[in-house]
Scaffold this active site. Structure first.
Site, short mmCIF file in Angstrom:
data_model
loop_
_atom_site.label_atom_id
_atom_site.label_comp_id
_atom_site.label_asym_id
_atom_site.label_seq_id
_atom_site.Cartn_x
_atom_site.Cartn_y
_atom_site.Cartn_z
N ARG A 88 0.82 -1.21 0.00
CA ARG A 88 0.00 0.00 0.00
C ARG A 88 0.85 1.25 0.00
O ARG A 88 0.32 2.36 0.18
CB ARG A 88 -0.86 0.01 1.26
N ARG A 127 -21.69 -2.34 1.57
CA ARG A 127 -20.91 -3.58 1.79
C ARG A 127 -21.26 -4.17 3.16
O ARG A 127 -21.42 -3.47 4.14
CB ARG A 127 -19.41 -3.28 1.75
N ARG A 171 -10.04 6.97 3.89
CA ARG A 171 -9.36 5.88 3.18
C ARG A 171 -9.11 6.23 1.72
O ARG A 171 -8.09 5.85 1.16
CB ARG A 171 -10.18 4.59 3.32
P1 ADP Z 1 -12.12 -4.16 -1.66
O1 ADP Z 1 -11.63 -5.51 -1.17
O2 ADP Z 1 -11.38 -3.69 -2.88
O3 ADP Z 1 -12.18 -3.11 -0.59
P2 ADP Z 1 -14.68 -5.56 -1.93
O4 ADP Z 1 -14.28 -6.78 -2.70
O5 ADP Z 1 -14.99 -5.75 -0.49
O6 ADP Z 1 -13.63 -4.37 -2.14
O7 ADP Z 1 -15.95 -4.93 -2.68
C1 ADP Z 1 -16.56 -3.74 -2.19
C2 ADP Z 1 -18.08 -3.86 -2.32
O8 ADP Z 1 -18.46 -3.84 -3.68
C3 ADP Z 1 -18.65 -5.15 -1.73
O9 ADP Z 1 -19.90 -4.84 -1.19
C4 ADP Z 1 -18.78 -6.06 -2.97
O10 ADP Z 1 -19.81 -7.03 -2.80
C5 ADP Z 1 -19.12 -5.06 -4.05
N1 ADP Z 1 -18.56 -5.40 -5.36
C6 ADP Z 1 -17.35 -5.96 -5.62
N2 ADP Z 1 -17.14 -6.07 -6.95
C7 ADP Z 1 -18.26 -5.57 -7.54
C8 ADP Z 1 -18.66 -5.40 -8.91
N3 ADP Z 1 -17.89 -5.75 -9.93
N4 ADP Z 1 -19.87 -4.83 -9.13
C9 ADP Z 1 -20.65 -4.44 -8.12
N5 ADP Z 1 -20.35 -4.58 -6.81
C10 ADP Z 1 -19.16 -5.13 -6.53
P1 AMP Z 2 -8.68 -3.42 3.64
O1 AMP Z 2 -9.39 -4.62 4.20
O2 AMP Z 2 -7.65 -3.77 2.61
O3 AMP Z 2 -9.63 -2.35 3.20
O4 AMP Z 2 -7.83 -2.83 4.86
C1 AMP Z 2 -8.47 -2.36 6.03
C2 AMP Z 2 -7.50 -1.56 6.87
O5 AMP Z 2 -6.42 -2.39 7.32
C3 AMP Z 2 -6.81 -0.37 6.18
O6 AMP Z 2 -7.61 0.79 6.14
C4 AMP Z 2 -5.57 -0.20 7.08
O7 AMP Z 2 -5.91 0.43 8.31
C5 AMP Z 2 -5.19 -1.65 7.39
N1 AMP Z 2 -4.25 -2.21 6.39
C6 AMP Z 2 -4.52 -3.24 5.54
N2 AMP Z 2 -3.44 -3.49 4.77
C7 AMP Z 2 -2.49 -2.58 5.12
C8 AMP Z 2 -1.18 -2.30 4.66
N3 AMP Z 2 -0.61 -2.99 3.66
N4 AMP Z 2 -0.50 -1.28 5.25
C9 AMP Z 2 -1.03 -0.58 6.25
N5 AMP Z 2 -2.29 -0.77 6.72
C10 AMP Z 2 -3.02 -1.77 6.16
#
Ligand code: ADP
Ligand code: AMP
Length: 217
Positions: A88, A127, A171
């Site tokens: 990140r 989500r 974020r």
């Molecule tokens: P990230 O891991 O990048 O933070 P997520 O995989 O948790 O994102 O997805 C964020 C939200 O968007 C979740 O509610 C998921 O179900 C939804 N989502 C993921 N991909 C798609 C897509 N292609 N179209 C619509 N909704 C999606």
């Molecule tokens: P994510 O599930 O990827 O959205 O991450 C959730 C939270 O975890 C982030 O907002 C950060 O607080 C922490 N986090 C996850 N991965 C990292 C990383 N590679 N470096 C620093 N913080 C992280």
């Protein structure tokens, strides 16, 4: 197959990583989910990082690097992994190169999931995640079979604390400031593939798989 998925919060990294991991038979490693599991279990690490996660800030590099290094050393990574949420920052990307050089297993692909900020806010607001396994759902786009219950393990679905509007905005800022430079880092090396993440989940999955299959020939 060793793959890094990079992209803004809500782009679908976790959603795609789950499916890619199942399809390629490699573990899905989500640093965010590892940290949330530590918070849920109230471990020393969890207590240390809980406020940082809730605020949407990044935990410190030394903390996350130890976690990733230990995880990538486990036997289940011998055939590869889908890494979601790390690196990140450019510093973390350099650390990953060092770790993988030690294991003599370089990355096969770095895939950037592209999505604009307006769609991100809409996805994150709806989500819901499994309280136990962390699987990600969406109230409208990707609902569970039974409302409020995880399809995989029957546990309760909850809203992540950092999916509140204030944390989402933080974020996004953190992503643009600290994580976007990682894209330049990999692009300069000619190793980045950009996938449009705005389409339906299966279309995005097929686009990523097509690219990954191309890296094997
Ligand atoms: P990230 O891991 O990048 O933070 P997520 O995989 O948790 O994102 O997805 C964020 C939200 O968007 C979740 O509610 C998921 O179900 C939804 N989502 C993921 N991909 C798609 C897509 N292609 N179209 C619509 N909704 C999606
Ligand atoms: P994510 O599930 O990827 O959205 O991450 C959730 C939270 O975890 C982030 O907002 C950060 O607080 C922490 N986090 C996850 N991965 C990292 C990383 N590679 N470096 C620093 N913080 C992280």
């Amino acid at each position: 197959m060793r793959v890094v998925l990079i992209g803004p919060p809500g782009a679908g990294k976790g959603t795609q990583a789950d499916r890619l991991a199942a399809s390629l038979q490699v573990p899905h490693i989500s640093t965010g989910e590892m940290l949330r599991a530590a918070v849920r279990s109230k471990t020393h690490l969890g207590l240390q990082v809980a406020d940082t996660l809730a605020a949407g800030q990044l935990v410190s590099d030394p903390t996350i690097q130890v976690l990733v290094k230990e995880r990538l050393r486990l036997d289940d990574c011998n055939n590869g992994f889908i890494l979601d949420g790390f690196p990140r920052s450019v510093h973390q990307a350099e650390t990953l190169e060092t770790i993988l050089r030690e294991t003599k297993h370089p990355l096969n692909a770095i895939v950037q999931l592209n999505l604009d900020d307006a769609e991100i806010v809409s996805r994150l607001s709806a989500r819901r995640v499994c309280n136990r396994c962390g699987r990600s759902y969406h109230l409208i786009n990707n609902p569970p079979l039974k409302a409020g219950i995880c399809d995989l393990d029957g546990s309760e679905l909850v809203q992540r604390e950092d999916d509140q509007e204030m944390s989402i905005m933080t974020r996004l800022q953190v992503y643009h400031r600290q994580t976007e430079p990682v894209i330049g880092f990999y692009r300069k090396q000619g190793r980045l593939t950009i996938v449009d993440a705005s389409g339906p989940i299966d279309d995005v999955l097929q686009a990523v798989l097509k690219h990954l299959q191309g890296t094997l020939v």
